[in-house]
Write a protein that holds these residues in place. Sequence first.
Motif, short mmCIF file in Angstrom:
data_model
loop_
_atom_site.label_atom_id
_atom_site.label_comp_id
_atom_site.label_asym_id
_atom_site.label_seq_id
_atom_site.Cartn_x
_atom_site.Cartn_y
_atom_site.Cartn_z
N SER A 118 19.15 44.36 41.78
CA SER A 118 20.27 44.48 40.85
C SER A 118 19.77 44.92 39.49
N VAL A 119 20.66 45.43 38.69
CA VAL A 119 20.38 45.77 37.30
C VAL A 119 21.47 45.13 36.45
N SER A 120 21.09 44.69 35.26
CA SER A 120 22.04 44.05 34.36
C SER A 120 21.91 44.66 32.97
N GLY A 121 23.01 44.70 32.28
CA GLY A 121 23.02 45.20 30.91
C GLY A 121 24.05 44.47 30.09
N GLU A 122 23.82 44.41 28.78
CA GLU A 122 24.72 43.69 27.88
C GLU A 122 25.53 44.67 27.04
N GLN A 123 26.77 44.28 26.80
CA GLN A 123 27.66 45.07 25.97
C GLN A 123 28.38 44.12 25.03
N THR A 124 28.57 44.52 23.79
CA THR A 124 29.22 43.68 22.78
C THR A 124 30.59 44.22 22.46
N PHE A 125 31.56 43.29 22.36
CA PHE A 125 32.94 43.65 22.04
C PHE A 125 33.39 42.84 20.83
N PRO A 126 34.27 43.40 20.01
CA PRO A 126 34.80 42.61 18.88
C PRO A 126 35.60 41.41 19.37
N GLY A 127 35.71 40.41 18.52
CA GLY A 127 36.43 39.21 18.90
C GLY A 127 37.90 39.45 19.16
N THR A 128 38.43 40.57 18.66
CA THR A 128 39.84 40.89 18.87
C THR A 128 40.11 41.61 20.18
N ALA A 129 39.05 42.00 20.90
CA ALA A 129 39.24 42.72 22.17
C ALA A 129 39.88 41.79 23.20
N THR A 130 40.66 42.37 24.10
CA THR A 130 41.35 41.58 25.12
C THR A 130 40.85 41.84 26.53
#
Length: 276
Positions: A96-108
Motif C-alpha cells: 500500500s501507499v499512503s499520503g497526507e492532505q490538509t484541508f481548512p477547518g471549514t471544509a465539509t
Amino acid sequence: MNRIRPSVRRALSVAAAAVAGVAATLAFATPAFAHQMTVTGTKTCQDNGTWKVVWTVVNSESNKTAVLTTVTVDPDGSAITNDPISSGTFVAASGSVSGEQTFPGTATSATLTINLATWSGTPTVTRTHLEKPSQTKTITLPEGQCTRVPEPKVEFTSNCDGTVTVKLFNDGKGDATYEVNGVEHVLLPGTTKDVPVNSKDEITVTHGDLVWKYAWKDPGSCATPPPPPDLPNTTGAKVGGIVAAGAGLIALGAGLLLFLQLRRRRLAPNTFWHKI
C-alpha cells in the motif's frame, strides 16, 4: 444398440451448452475479480484548526505490482505529501501507499480519485481486465467541528505578603497537565486553577515543551504599615514623683529632728531659732 431419444438428446445438448456458458463466464470473470485496488481515507482535526486526511491505496494482488495512471486530488485541499499518491506511483504486491492532505477547518468533505493502468507481472493485466479501473473515495468532514486549540496560558501575580499566585488556564478540548516547581497539576477542559507559591525564588512552570519562569516582584500597591502609636512619656513623671517623694521625706526628717531637739533641750522656739 439403444438409441437415445431425440428429446433426451436435446436436453443433454442444452445442459452441455449451459455448462460451457458458465465455464466461459467464470473464466472471463476470474481475472476481473482477482485484480482490484481499494482506497481509504481517515480524518484528524489538528490543533491549528485544520483537517489532516490520510489517504491509503491498497493493492490486493499478492504477485503483481499496481501502477497508477492518474490521480485526482480534491482542489480544496493541499498537495498530497509524505508518500505521494500520484501518476506513475507503483504499489507493491500486497502493499500500500499512503499520503497526507490538509484541508481548512471549514471544509465539509474530501475526495480522492485514482485510475489504474496495469499490474506488472506475468501475465500483464491491462486496464480493460480490471474490476474497478477507477476508484473514488469521499469522506465527510463535520462542519464547524475543527477549530484551533488555544495556546496554553499562565499568569503570575505577586502578592504583598511575598507569595506568588500562579493561574493556570485550559481552554482546550482535552486535559492539560502543568508542573509548577515540579508539582503536577491536571486541568479539565475549560477550567482554571490558582496555585499559591510561598517563595520569592524563581518559579518554573512547564507544559510539555513550553516553559515559563517568574520571580516575585514588588506589586507597588502594598499599603505602608502605620507607625506604632505614640505612647505617653511617663519617664519624666516617674522621676518627678521620686524627687518629690524624696523631698517630702527629707522635710519630714528635718521636722522630726527639729522636734526632737526642741524637746530635748526644752527650749522655747524663739531661743532655739535665735541660736540657729
